[in-house]
Write an enzyme that holds these catalytic residues in place. Structure first.
Site, PDB file in Angstrom:
ATOM      1  N   HIS A 140    -102.175  77.952  44.140  1.00  0.00           N
ATOM      2  CA  HIS A 140    -101.933  78.781  42.967  1.00  0.00           C
ATOM      3  C   HIS A 140    -100.855  79.799  43.309  1.00  0.00           C
ATOM      4  O   HIS A 140    -100.884  80.362  44.403  1.00  0.00           O
ATOM      5  CB  HIS A 140    -103.211  79.515  42.555  1.00  0.00           C
ATOM      6  CG  HIS A 140    -102.989  80.463  41.421  1.00  0.00           C
ATOM      7  ND1 HIS A 140    -102.812  80.017  40.133  1.00  0.00           N
ATOM      8  CD2 HIS A 140    -102.876  81.817  41.391  1.00  0.00           C
ATOM      9  CE1 HIS A 140    -102.620  81.067  39.354  1.00  0.00           C
ATOM     10  NE2 HIS A 140    -102.653  82.173  40.081  1.00  0.00           N
ATOM     11  N   VAL A 198     -77.299  49.848  27.989  1.00  0.00           N
ATOM     12  CA  VAL A 198     -78.285  49.055  27.247  1.00  0.00           C
ATOM     13  C   VAL A 198     -79.051  48.094  28.165  1.00  0.00           C
ATOM     14  O   VAL A 198     -79.544  47.069  27.723  1.00  0.00           O
ATOM     15  CB  VAL A 198     -77.595  48.275  26.093  1.00  0.00           C
ATOM     16  CG1 VAL A 198     -77.155  49.230  25.000  1.00  0.00           C
ATOM     17  CG2 VAL A 198     -76.415  47.452  26.598  1.00  0.00           C
ATOM     18  N   GLY A 199     -79.139  48.442  29.417  1.00  0.00           N
ATOM     19  CA  GLY A 199     -79.935  47.638  30.339  1.00  0.00           C
ATOM     20  C   GLY A 199     -79.069  46.897  31.344  1.00  0.00           C
ATOM     21  O   GLY A 199     -77.834  46.949  31.285  1.00  0.00           O
ATOM     22  N   LYS A 214     -78.012  62.056  40.265  1.00  0.00           N
ATOM     23  CA  LYS A 214     -78.862  63.226  40.543  1.00  0.00           C
ATOM     24  C   LYS A 214     -78.034  64.414  41.038  1.00  0.00           C
ATOM     25  O   LYS A 214     -78.398  65.571  40.802  1.00  0.00           O
ATOM     26  CB  LYS A 214     -79.968  62.871  41.548  1.00  0.00           C
ATOM     27  CG  LYS A 214     -81.240  62.429  40.868  1.00  0.00           C
ATOM     28  CD  LYS A 214     -81.228  61.024  40.368  1.00  0.00           C
ATOM     29  CE  LYS A 214     -81.256  60.733  38.938  1.00  0.00           C
ATOM     30  NZ  LYS A 214     -81.190  59.315  38.601  1.00  0.00           N
TER      31      LYS A 214
HETATM   32  C1  LIG Z   1     -76.834  55.476  36.591  1.00  0.00           C
HETATM   33  C2  LIG Z   1     -78.016  54.922  37.333  1.00  0.00           C
HETATM   34  C3  LIG Z   1     -78.959  55.778  37.830  1.00  0.00           C
HETATM   35  C4  LIG Z   1     -80.053  55.284  38.519  1.00  0.00           C
HETATM   36  N1  LIG Z   1     -80.980  56.161  38.979  1.00  0.00           N
HETATM   37  C5  LIG Z   1     -82.069  55.706  39.607  1.00  0.00           C
HETATM   38  C6  LIG Z   1     -83.050  56.603  40.095  1.00  0.00           C
HETATM   39  O1  LIG Z   1     -82.938  57.823  39.931  1.00  0.00           O
HETATM   40  N2  LIG Z   1     -84.118  56.096  40.742  1.00  0.00           N
HETATM   41  C7  LIG Z   1     -84.272  54.745  40.926  1.00  0.00           C
HETATM   42  O2  LIG Z   1     -85.277  54.342  41.512  1.00  0.00           O
HETATM   43  N3  LIG Z   1     -83.356  53.860  40.490  1.00  0.00           N
HETATM   44  C8  LIG Z   1     -82.263  54.310  39.837  1.00  0.00           C
HETATM   45  N4  LIG Z   1     -81.317  53.423  39.413  1.00  0.00           N
HETATM   46  C9  LIG Z   1     -81.537  51.980  39.659  1.00  0.00           C
HETATM   47  C10 LIG Z   1     -81.181  51.613  41.112  1.00  0.00           C
HETATM   48  O3  LIG Z   1     -79.841  51.956  41.350  1.00  0.00           O
HETATM   49  C11 LIG Z   1     -81.408  50.135  41.347  1.00  0.00           C
HETATM   50  O4  LIG Z   1     -82.705  49.779  40.959  1.00  0.00           O
HETATM   51  C12 LIG Z   1     -81.225  49.812  42.833  1.00  0.00           C
HETATM   52  O5  LIG Z   1     -79.924  50.116  43.248  1.00  0.00           O
HETATM   53  C13 LIG Z   1     -81.516  48.334  43.083  1.00  0.00           C
HETATM   54  O6  LIG Z   1     -81.328  48.062  44.427  1.00  0.00           O
HETATM   55  P1  LIG Z   1     -80.905  46.598  44.909  1.00  0.00           P
HETATM   56  O7  LIG Z   1     -80.866  46.645  46.387  1.00  0.00           O
HETATM   57  O8  LIG Z   1     -81.737  45.581  44.253  1.00  0.00           O
HETATM   58  O9  LIG Z   1     -79.450  46.362  44.312  1.00  0.00           O
HETATM   59  P2  LIG Z   1     -78.091  47.186  44.360  1.00  0.00           P
HETATM   60  O10 LIG Z   1     -78.288  48.597  44.685  1.00  0.00           O
HETATM   61  O11 LIG Z   1     -77.412  46.842  43.086  1.00  0.00           O
HETATM   62  O12 LIG Z   1     -77.307  46.529  45.563  1.00  0.00           O
HETATM   63  C14 LIG Z   1     -76.874  45.203  45.519  1.00  0.00           C
HETATM   64  C15 LIG Z   1     -75.692  45.061  46.443  1.00  0.00           C
HETATM   65  O13 LIG Z   1     -75.381  43.669  46.545  1.00  0.00           O
HETATM   66  C16 LIG Z   1     -73.983  43.534  46.654  1.00  0.00           C
HETATM   67  N5  LIG Z   1     -73.637  42.152  46.276  1.00  0.00           N
HETATM   68  C17 LIG Z   1     -73.837  41.540  45.094  1.00  0.00           C
HETATM   69  N6  LIG Z   1     -73.403  40.260  45.149  1.00  0.00           N
HETATM   70  C18 LIG Z   1     -72.931  40.084  46.405  1.00  0.00           C
HETATM   71  C19 LIG Z   1     -72.334  38.978  47.078  1.00  0.00           C
HETATM   72  N7  LIG Z   1     -72.160  37.787  46.499  1.00  0.00           N
HETATM   73  N8  LIG Z   1     -71.952  39.147  48.354  1.00  0.00           N
HETATM   74  C20 LIG Z   1     -72.121  40.347  48.986  1.00  0.00           C
HETATM   75  N9  LIG Z   1     -72.665  41.406  48.394  1.00  0.00           N
HETATM   76  C21 LIG Z   1     -73.070  41.279  47.120  1.00  0.00           C
HETATM   77  C22 LIG Z   1     -73.437  44.597  45.714  1.00  0.00           C
HETATM   78  O14 LIG Z   1     -72.109  44.960  46.062  1.00  0.00           O
HETATM   79  C23 LIG Z   1     -74.426  45.744  45.935  1.00  0.00           C
HETATM   80  O15 LIG Z   1     -73.955  46.651  46.896  1.00  0.00           O
HETATM   81  C24 LIG Z   1     -80.197  53.880  38.718  1.00  0.00           C
HETATM   82  C25 LIG Z   1     -79.231  52.996  38.212  1.00  0.00           C
HETATM   83  C26 LIG Z   1     -78.150  53.509  37.530  1.00  0.00           C
HETATM   84  C27 LIG Z   1     -77.122  52.550  36.988  1.00  0.00           C
END
Ligand SMILES: Cc1cc2nc3c(=O)[nH]c(=O)nc-3n(C[C@H](O)[C@H](O)[C@H](O)COP(=O)(O)OP(=O)(O)OC[C@H]3O[C@@H](n4cnc5c(N)ncnc54)[C@H](O)[C@@H]3O)c2cc1C
Length: 471
Positions: free
Chosen positions: A447, A272-273, A53
Site C-alpha cells: 500500500h 489491418v492485421g 514502446k
Molecule cells: C508496430 C508493432 C508493435 C508490436 N508490439 C508488440 C508488443 O508490444 N508486444 C508483443 O508481444 N508483440 C508486439 N508486436 C508483434 C511482434 O513484433 C511479433 O509477434 C514478433 O516479432 C513475432 O516474432 P517472430 O520471431 O515470429 O517473427 P519476426 O519478429 O517477424 O521475425 C522473423 C524474422 O524472419 C526473417 N525472415 C523471414 N523470411 C526469411 C527468409 N526467407 N530467410 C531469412 N530470414 C527470413 C525476417 O527478416 C525477420 O527478421 C508488434 C508488432 C508490430 C508490427
C-alpha cells in the site's frame, strides 16, 4: 562456389521466436546456425514492439507535461524535436539488437545474414545481399519467418503517404490530419503516439469499437477514454478506396452508419492485421503443411508434419505476440535436445495494448467464458477507489476478474488503466499457478500501489472487496 555448412540446428528468422530458439539450443549444447535476411531481433526489435514502446514512452512524457498543470507545475514552450526523438528511438533499437547479437554469439550460434530457401527438408540455401551462397545441411530446421502486414488492393501502400506501422515508426513528419485504418492494438498504439505528438487522429474501424478483442466492458471504457481525449473513432465503418489529391493529401472513401464519405488526410496508416511469411521460402520442397491462411501447422511441441522441421512464432499463428514466440522457440529447442516432456501451454498468454491508459488481459473474457458454457462470477475494482491512482490522477481504470462460479477458478483477468501492461503479469502468475480467486485475494499487496486494485478485484469475486461497498 557455395560455402557448405553442416549443423545440428538451423533456425530461419532471427526474431523473438528464432533467436530464443537459437539461444536455448546453444545452451543445450547443440551446434546452431541462425539466418536472417534483414537484422537480428526481427520485427519486434527493429520495427515493432521496441520502437513503438520507445515512442509511446515519449508520448507519455508529453501527456505528463499536460497533467503536471493539475499539480501546479507548468512548463512553457514545450517543443518536439523529431530528429532527436527518431535518434533516441533508433539508439534504443540498436542497443537491443546488439544485445541479441551478443547473446547469440555467447551461446555459440553462428549468424548468417541472407535469405534462406529450402532446397529439400534437410538442405537450405542462403543468399546474402552480395550474392554469396551458403548451403546449410541441418539435422533439424526451425522455421521462424514471422509475418507481414496485410494490405488491401483498394488501399495501395506507397510508403510515403499511405504507410504501415514500419514507416510510421520512423516518424517521417507530424501530420496535421492522420487517418488510421484498423483499430486493433497496432493501430491504437500508433494513434496514441501521433495524437500525443499533436496530430488530429481519425481511426476507421470495421467493428463496432476499437480494441474489440478485449473484454467488452474494458473495451467500452477504453473507447470512451480515447474519444474523451480527442481521438475520433469511426466505428462500423469500412474503407472502400483511396486516391492522392492534387494538394498531396490522401483521400479515403469510407462507408459507415452515416453513409458514404470522403476524408482527406496528410498521412494514412494501415494496420489491418498480419499474414504469415510462409511463401517464397521453398516450403513446398519440404511437404510441410500450412492451413488455409498460410500459417504452418504444428503440434504442441512445435513439430510440423515433416520429421526434423519445427516452426515457431507468428508464422504458426495463435496470438501474434513476441512473448508467445519466445516460449515456442524455447519449446522447439528443448524438444530437439531430447526433452520430450515439454510442450506449449496456450492457456495463459497475457497481452497488453500500450495506449494511454493501457489495456491488458489474460485468459477468457466474460463473453468467451459464457460462450464456453461457464457459469461465471465477476469481481471488478475501479482505480477511483485506489489511493495510489488518485494520487497519480489516474482515475480511469478498472480491473475485472472472471471466475468460475463452480470452483472459484480464475478464467480470465482484464484491465484498463495506468500500468495495466505491468499489472497483468500478476494475473498471469495467479492463473499459471492455478490459484483460486479467494486464494489470490488473500495475498498481501503493498500500500499504496495500483496493484491493490488487482487484489481488491480478486476479493470482489466473492463479494469481499474491502475498499468498496460490495453489491
Ligand atoms: C508496430 C508493432 C508493435 C508490436 N508490439 C508488440 C508488443 O508490444 N508486444 C508483443 O508481444 N508483440 C508486439 N508486436 C508483434 C511482434 O513484433 C511479433 O509477434 C514478433 O516479432 C513475432 O516474432 P517472430 O520471431 O515470429 O517473427 P519476426 O519478429 O517477424 O521475425 C522473423 C524474422 O524472419 C526473417 N525472415 C523471414 N523470411 C526469411 C527468409 N526467407 N530467410 C531469412 N530470414 C527470413 C525476417 O527478416 C525477420 O527478421 C508488434 C508488432 C508490430 C508490427
Amino acid at each position: 562456389m557455395p560455402t557448405e555448412i553442416r549443423t545440428e540446428v538451423l533456425v530461419i528468422g532471427a526474431g523473438p521466436g528464432g533467436y530464443v530458439a537459437a539461444i536455448r539450443a546453444g545452451q543445450l549444447k547443440k551446434k546452431v546456425v541462425i539466418v536472417d535476411k534483414d537484422k537480428v531481433g526481427g520485427l519486434c526489435l527493429n520495427y515493432g514492439c521496441i520502437p513503438s514502446k520507445a515512442l509511446l514512452y515519449a508520448a507519455e512524457l508529453i501527456k505528463n507535461f499536460e497533467k503536471a498543470k493539475k499539480y501546479g507545475i507548468t512548463a512553457e514552450n514545450i517543443k518536439i524535436d523529431i530528429k532527436v526523438l527518431r535518434d533516441k528511438k533508433q539508439r534504443i533499437v540498436n542497443q537491443l539488437v546488439s544485445g541479441v547479437d551478443f547473446l547469440l554469439k555467447g551461446n555459440g550460434a553462428q549468424t548468417i545474414i541472407g535469405e534462406a530457401k529450402f532446397i529439400d527438408a534437410k538442405l537450405v540455401e542462403v543468399t546474402s545481399s552480395n550474392g554469396d551462397i551458403t548451403r546449410v545441411t541441418a539435422d533439424n530446421v526451425i522455421i521462424a519467418t514471422g509475418s507481414l502486414p496485410f494490405s488491401f488492393p483498394f488501399l495501395p501502400l506507397d510508403g510515403k503517404k499511405v504507410i504501415t506501422s514500419k514507416e510510421a515508426l520512423e516518424v517521417p513528419f507530424i501530420p496535421n490530419e492522420m487517418g488510421v485504418v484498423g483499430g486493433g492494438y497496432v493501430g491504437m498504439e500508433m494513434a496514441s503516439i501521433y495524437h500525443a505528438l499533436g496530430a488530429h487522429i481519425t481511426v476507421i474501424e470495421m467493428l463496432d469499437m476499437v480494441c474489440a478483442n478485449a473484454d467488452k466492458q474494458i473495451a467500452q471504457l477504453a473507447n470512451q477514454r480515447f474519444k474523451k481525449d480527442g481521438i475520433v473513432l469511426m466505428t462500423s465503418t469500412k474503407v472502400t478506396g483511396s486516391k492522392t489529391l492534387s494538394d498531396g493529401k490522401v483521400e479515403l472513401s469510407v462507408t459507415g452508419p452515416e453513409g458514404e464519405k470522403k476524408l482527406a488526410f496528410n498521412l494514412a496508416m494501415v494496420a489491418v492485421g498480419h499474414k504469415p511469411i510462409t511463401s517464397g521460402i521453398g516450403l513446398e520442397k519440404t511437404g510441410v503443411k500450412t492451413d488455409q491462411r498460410g500459417f504452418i501447422q504444428v503440434d504442441s511441441q512445435m513439430k510440423t508434419n515433416v520429421a526434423g522441421i519445427y516452426a515457431v512464432g507468428d508464422c504458426v499463428g495463435h496470438q501474434l505476440l513476441a512473448h508467445k514466440a519466445f516460449k515456442e522457440g524455447e519449446v522447439a529447442a528443448e524438444v530437439i535436445a531430447g526433452n520430450n516432456e515439454i510442450e506449449m501451454d496456450y492457456r495463459v498468454i497475457p497481452w497488453a495494448v500500450f495506449t494511454h491508459p493501457e489495456i491488458a488481459g489474460v485468459g477468457l473474457t466474460e463473453e468467451e467464458a459464457k460462450q464456453n458454457g461457464h457459469q461465471v462470477k465477476i469481481g471488478t475494482f475501479p482505480f477511483r477507489a485506489i489511493g495510489r491512482a488518485i494520487g497519480m490522477d489516474e482515475l480511469d481504470g478498472l480491473i475485472k476478474v472472471v471466475a468460475n462460479q463452480k470452483n472459484d477458478e480464475i478464467l480470465g483477468v482484464h484491465m484498463f488503466g495506468a500500468s495495466a501492461g505491468e499489472l497483468i503479469a500478476e494475473a498471469a502468475v495467479a492463473m499459471g499457478f492455478e490459484a483460486s480467486a479467494e486464494e489470490w485475494g488473500k495475498i498481501i499487496h503493498v500500500h499504496p500501489t495500483l496493484s491493490e486494485a488487482v487484489m481488491e478485484a480478486a476479493l470482489g469475486v466473492n463479494k469481499h472487496s474491502i475498499h468498496m461497498v460490495n453489491k
